[in-house]
Write an enzyme that holds these catalytic residues in place. Structure first.
Site, PDB file in Angstrom:
ATOM      1  N   ASP A   1      72.274 -16.288  60.580  1.00  0.00           N
ATOM      2  CA  ASP A   1      71.789 -18.090  59.886  1.00  0.00           C
ATOM      3  C   ASP A   1      72.276 -18.033  59.307  1.00  0.00           C
ATOM      4  O   ASP A   1      71.547 -16.935  57.357  1.00  0.00           O
ATOM      5  CB  ASP A   1      70.474 -18.156  60.793  1.00  0.00           C
ATOM      6  CG  ASP A   1      70.379 -19.014  61.580  1.00  0.00           C
ATOM      7  OD1 ASP A   1      71.188 -20.631  60.435  1.00  0.00           O
ATOM      8  OD2 ASP A   1      70.396 -19.317  62.532  1.00  0.00           O
TER       9      ASP A   1
ATOM     10  N   ASP B   1      73.658 -22.875  58.621  1.00  0.00           N
ATOM     11  CA  ASP B   1      72.475 -24.242  58.816  1.00  0.00           C
ATOM     12  C   ASP B   1      72.849 -25.341  58.333  1.00  0.00           C
ATOM     13  O   ASP B   1      72.499 -25.115  57.125  1.00  0.00           O
ATOM     14  CB  ASP B   1      71.246 -23.720  58.967  1.00  0.00           C
ATOM     15  CG  ASP B   1      69.895 -24.193  59.252  1.00  0.00           C
ATOM     16  OD1 ASP B   1      69.748 -24.637  60.421  1.00  0.00           O
ATOM     17  OD2 ASP B   1      69.892 -24.857  58.724  1.00  0.00           O
TER      18      ASP B   1
END
Ligand code: GLC
Length: 572
Positions: free
Chosen positions: A102, A202
């Site tokens: 991420d 993200d």
């Protein structure tokens, strides 16, 4: 039009999303960790997924469970060490599986040293974040946070306001500043050099802010957040990032791009992003006011109706809306590619939301699997959905861990002047914590997730719903996913075929059907999306069944059983 000439490994792959905090705890501190994942890789390998995406494991104070990063180059203590991480990567690569990390770069934690240096005017990082002078009484504009409440916090140290589109402990970085961008690219290259196979980026559509940060348009019960997304310099930043980082590696890039439509998505693809995460199909189960508005149900009903009734009301879906959302993205990106998910760490449980987790849990979870794995999009499975894990009851506000749910619950209780119990059914059907209850491995204490005290409550249904039970049962949801993943891997038509949308229509509002066609091969996917039988008056329902969630002996010709899914062979 579609041919397999545009083959890519990541179009044929299936991604499995791990929320490490809740996956498996190897050291008894109640928090899942990297060793826990290493210990379970064979489980994933057997399931047949190709890529593992792990939510953030970087050092973090966990205001937003790792999405508030304090140090990008260190592993969070609770998750283990860099040596554990290296082992995870090596073990995945040994099995020809890949690892996505991420990438959270719209904001950091307020405990990141950059922010500490930025709030201290002598730190040399004055404009690494988005600061505005002004009276402590009046925020610089009317923006509200995506988690609810104001998007500005007044910092007593610097005596100025800083912007946070998410929680106040997640200050937004100032991407206008080239030094910030360089520092981010440097950090990305650190991970790329370690051999990762890609990033899931993200909230990446939030990094470019509109010049002057103008007030957003508002109305009664309405606030235009479009201003936060896909700002004027976004593609310039993305292209610069590509050139400085990922373009130099063979990696897979997923952009989480709230606010993007397919036209905007194509621009991300031009920048080098492979797929964008879209949300329209998630919105179809919310009422008119959006995710956190219970007004369409009303407080009295929330307080008095039974659980079954409330769960149904809070997840009503018009199948035509779901199809419109899927079709919009499928047709909208043309020859480009989508990804698709039915659950994630930000959503409630797929079977509770799109199926019936009481009477037809097994059938409807398999129907959702058939839906997910038969679209022209790379499927993303979320941990536990392959077991048919369900939403949980949140009996006390103290049990809530999710920063978004906590804020929203406080506001709802205050705005409507009701006790927590009234809101509890809403929390069961909205809070991100539902996806974050510990993975249910077996029927032992804490579902086999930890020997310690779990950081978040375990769903009570683990004695019946758990991986050990599912592995032993050849008819389980797990084995259905496993077989269907294998089937999809061998089926070019399911991966690359063109899609034609057939049902629902007025006669069959709760039956989904779509056709996939490639080079003379054709399959028809039929899903009876309801807890009732439905007889179809068509010539195709009797075609040979290639795959289905009812055994051949239980199938009944043109009558579809509750939540029955069939993949029919319609090749000429
Ligand atoms: C993304 C993440 C979510 C997080 C937010 C802020 O939407 O998926 O979990 O809270 O960004 O980083």
């Amino acid at each position: 039009m579609n041919t397999t000439t545009n083959r890519e490994w990541w179009k044929e792959a299936a991604v499995y999303q791990i929320y490490p905090r809740s996956f498996a705890d190897s050291d008894g501190d109640g928090v899942g960790d990297l060793r826990g994942i290493v210990d379970r890789i064979d489980y994933l390998d057997r399931l047949g997924v190709d890529v593992v995406w792990i939510c953030p494991v970087y050092d973090s104070p966990n205001a937003d469970m790792g999405y508030d990063i304090r140090d990008y180059r260190t592993i969070m203590d609770e998750m283990g060490t860099m040596a554990d991480w290296d082992e995870l990567l090596a073990e995945l690569h040994d099995r020809d599986m890949r690892l996505l990390m991420d990438l959270v770069v719209n904001h950091t934690s307020d405990e990141h040293e950059w922010f500490q240096e930025s709030r201290d005017l002598d730190g040399g990082k004055d404009d690494w974040y988005i600061w505005r002078e002004g009276s402590p009484e009046e925020p610089p504009n009317n923006w509200i946070s995506l988690f609810g409440g104001p998007a500005w916090t007044y910092d007593e140290v610097r005596e100025a306001w800083y912007l946070h589109l998410f929680d106040e402990k997640q200050p937004d970085l100032n991407w206008e500043n080239p030094d910030v961008r360089d520092a981010i690219y440097d950090m990305m290259n650190f991970w790329l050099e370690k051999g990762i196979d890609g990033f899931r980026m993200d909230a990446i559509s939030c990094i470019s802010k509109p010049p002057g940060l103008p007030d957003a348009d508002t109305g009664e019960d309405w606030f235009d957040m479009d201003l936060y997304f896909n700002g004027p310099r976004i593609h310039e930043f993305m292209r610069e990032m590509a050139a400085e980082t990922f373009e130099n590696y063979d990696v897979m890039l997923i952009g989480e791009t709230p606010g993007a439509d397919p036209e905007e998505a194509k621009k991300y693809y031009e920048d080098g992003v492979d797929m964008v995460v879209h949300f329209d199909h998630m919105d179809v189960t919310y009422g008119p006011g959006g995710k956190w508005s219970p007004d369409y149900v009303g407080m009295e009903t929330l307080a008095s109706a039974g659980d079954d009734e409330l769960d149904a009301m809070l997840n009503t879906m018009d199948l035509a809306d779901l199809q419109a959302a899927i079709r919009y993205w499928d047709e909208g990106v043309g020859d480009e590619w989508n990804c698709l998910y039915m659950g994630s760490h930000d959503q409630t449980r797929a079977v509770s939301r799109f199926g019936d987790d009481r009477q037809y849990r097994r059938e409807s979870a398999k129907l959702v699997a058939t839906f997910l794995l038969s679209q022209r999009a790379t499927p993303f499975l979320y941990q536990g959905d392959e077991l048919g894990m369900t939403n949980a009851d949140w009996d006390s506000a103290d049990d809530i861990r999710d920063v978004e749910a906590r804020g929203q619950v406080e506001m709802l209780m205050a705005d409507h002047d009701v006790p927590y119990e009234t809101i509890a059914p809403f929390v069961r059907n909205r809070s991100r914590d539902n996806a974050r209850t510990p993975m249910q491995w077996d029927d032992g204490e804490n579902a086999g997730f930890t020997d310690g005290d779990p950081w978040i409550q375990v769903n009570d249904n683990y004695p019946e719903i758990n991986a050990a039970e599912a592995l032993d049962d050849s008819d389980s949801i797990y084995h259905y996913y496993r077989r269907l993943l294998a089937f999809r891997r061998e089926s070019d038509v399911l991966v690359y075929g063109d899609t034609e949308y057939v049902l629902p229509d007025e006669t069959y509002p709760n039956v989904w059907a779509h056709r996939r066609t490639l080079d003379g091969e054709s399959v028809l996917v039929v899903l009876n999306w309801q807890g009732e039988e439905r007889t179809l008056d068509t010539d195709w329902v009797d075609a040979p069944v290639l795959f289905g969630n009812y055994a051949a002996s239980e199938r009944d010709g043109a009558t579809l059983r509750p939540y029955e899914a069939r993949i029919l062979d319609r090749s000429e």
